[in-house]
Design an enzyme around this catalytic site. Structure first.
Site, PDB file in Angstrom:
ATOM      1  CE1 TYR A 135       1.178  -3.949  11.746  1.00 22.50           C
ATOM      2  CE2 TYR A 135      -0.182  -2.512  13.099  1.00 22.50           C
ATOM      3  CZ  TYR A 135       0.606  -2.712  11.984  1.00 22.50           C
ATOM      4  OH  TYR A 135       0.810  -1.682  11.109  1.00 22.50           O
ATOM      5  CG  ASP A 184      11.210 -14.316   1.878  1.00 21.97           C
ATOM      6  OD1 ASP A 184      11.002 -13.540   2.823  1.00 21.97           O
ATOM      7  OD2 ASP A 184      11.021 -15.550   1.947  1.00 21.97           O
ATOM      8  CD  GLN A 193      -2.608   1.504   2.447  1.00 21.51           C
ATOM      9  OE1 GLN A 193      -2.107   1.160   3.515  1.00 21.51           O
ATOM     10  NE2 GLN A 193      -3.678   2.277   2.379  1.00 21.51           N
TER      11      GLN A 193
HETATM   12  C1  AKB Z   1      -3.620  -1.528  10.399  1.00 20.51           C
HETATM   13  O1  AKB Z   1      -4.833  -1.259  10.497  1.00 20.51           O
HETATM   14  O2  AKB Z   1      -3.133  -2.606  10.745  1.00 20.51           O
HETATM   15  C2  AKB Z   1      -2.679  -0.454   9.882  1.00 20.51           C
HETATM   16  C3  AKB Z   1      -2.112   0.348  10.989  1.00 20.51           C
HETATM   17  C4  AKB Z   1      -2.904   1.420  11.634  1.00 20.51           C
HETATM   18  O3  AKB Z   1      -0.999   0.142  11.353  1.00 20.51           O
HETATM   19  N1  AKB Z   1      -3.381   0.377   8.937  1.00 20.51           N
END
Ligand code: AKB
Length: 321
Positions: free
Chosen positions: A142, A53, A12
């Site tokens: 994350y 990669d 993106q």
């Molecule tokens: C997500 O939604 O994972 C990303 C971010 C805010 O890091 N767009």
């Protein structure tokens, strides 16, 4: 920045950043890399492109050496919702790729950029106008990756003198490449569906406020930070940046200024709702403004107007192909 290697170049951010960097510094100066190759992509056709990669540190090093890069922009990563579905894959890719890229930067003495995110915050972080320096105990894989990444980049700067820099991005909105697997993706999908169907079903509930930014502002922020005077940077790797704090209703209201009959409905996805609820409603970007002059050109109204015009053109071209 003179010769730059970009990982995740077909993602993106990469899809637009590579084009901007090639315009600024010359097409041959920007080596785009990605794990996949789209032969018809302008990124592949209009300058150097290599398959990479990012978990393969040896190949990354060889490519960086071959092209004699002086800057690495490391974008390849899984976003929040995908990372939550595949936590171990996310750890291996997000952290393995990052440490490989930092090692290449250390060995070659390159400048380094990687994005962090509002996902680096968690439920115990102050929710409104979240300060630059605050509690960071995220509850998602994350978020764990992003906090670890911020610390790792600090470490490579203090320990090895690598010129690492980074931004905590909010949700990024763009009409060029779709995001994939993020929690903030609804803020892009809503525009596509508004044009195609005149309605959208949001997977996040009413009153779910999060920060967002239009892609041109995000690209300008990357370039401004990378070109900033290093002696002025106190928060090198994790600057809060934002352009607006919005919820689905605010986005729908902005769209109705152009598509009056637009309808917004809800079918909440509990997984992505829980991620969004653990993130701030709004963040404070004072440090970025003060240390390197961060600014944005697009608020919600201006972004919506531009998105709808550009997306209509894009979708019309797709139909006529
Ligand atoms: C997500 O939604 O994972 C990303 C971010 C805010 O890091 N767009």
């Amino acid at each position: 920045m003179k010769k730059i290697l970009v990982t995740g170049a077909l993602g993106q951010i990469g899809s637009e950043l590579v084009i901007k960097l090639r315009d600024l510094y010359g097409a041959d100066q920007i080596v785009a890399t990605d794990i996949k190759k789209h032969d018809d992509s302008v990124i592949v056709q209009a300058g150097p492109f290599e398959l990479l990669d990012v978990t393969d540190g040896k190949t990354m090093f060889e490519l960086a050496k071959k092209y004699q890069v002086d800057t690495i922009i490391h974008l390849a990563a899984l976003l929040s919702a995908t990372a939550e579905a595949k936590p171990l894959v996310a750890w291996n890719l997000n952290m393995g790729g990052l440490v490989n890229a930092l090692e290449v930067a250390r060995e070659l003495g390159s400048q380094f950029f990687t994005p962090s995110s509002i996902g680096a915050f968690g439920p115990s972080t102050p929710k409104d106008n979240t300060p630059q320096d605050t509690i960071q105990r995220p509850t998602t894989m994350y978020g764990v990756n992003k906090v670890s990444g911020e610390l790792l980049c600090d470490y490579y700067f203090h320990k090895f003198g690598v010129d690492t820099r980074g931004l905590r991005f909010p949700g990024l909105i763009s009409y060029v490449a779709a995001p994939g697997g993020g929690t903030t993706d609804y803020a892009v999908e809503i525009y596509y569906e508004a044009i195609k169907k005149g309605r959208y079903t949001s997977y996040l509930g009413k009153d779910t406020f999060m920060d967002m930014m239009y892609m041109p502002d995000a690209l300008n922020a990357i370039v401004a930070l990378m070109e900033a005077d290093a002696s002025k940077l106190k928060h090198r790797n994790a600057f809060n940046v934002t352009a607006m704090s919005v919820d689905p209703e605010a986005m729908a209201a902005a769209i109705r200024m152009h598509i009056p009959n637009f309808r917004l409905e809800y079918s909440v996805d509990p997984v992505r709702q829980a991620i969004a609820d653990s993130w701030p409603n709004s963040i404070d970007a004072t440090a970025a403004r003060e240390e390197w002059g961060f600014k944005t050109d697009y608020d919600l109204a201006r972004m919506t107007e531009d998105m709808l015009v550009k997306l209509r053109e894009k979708l019309a071209q797709t139909v006529s192909l």
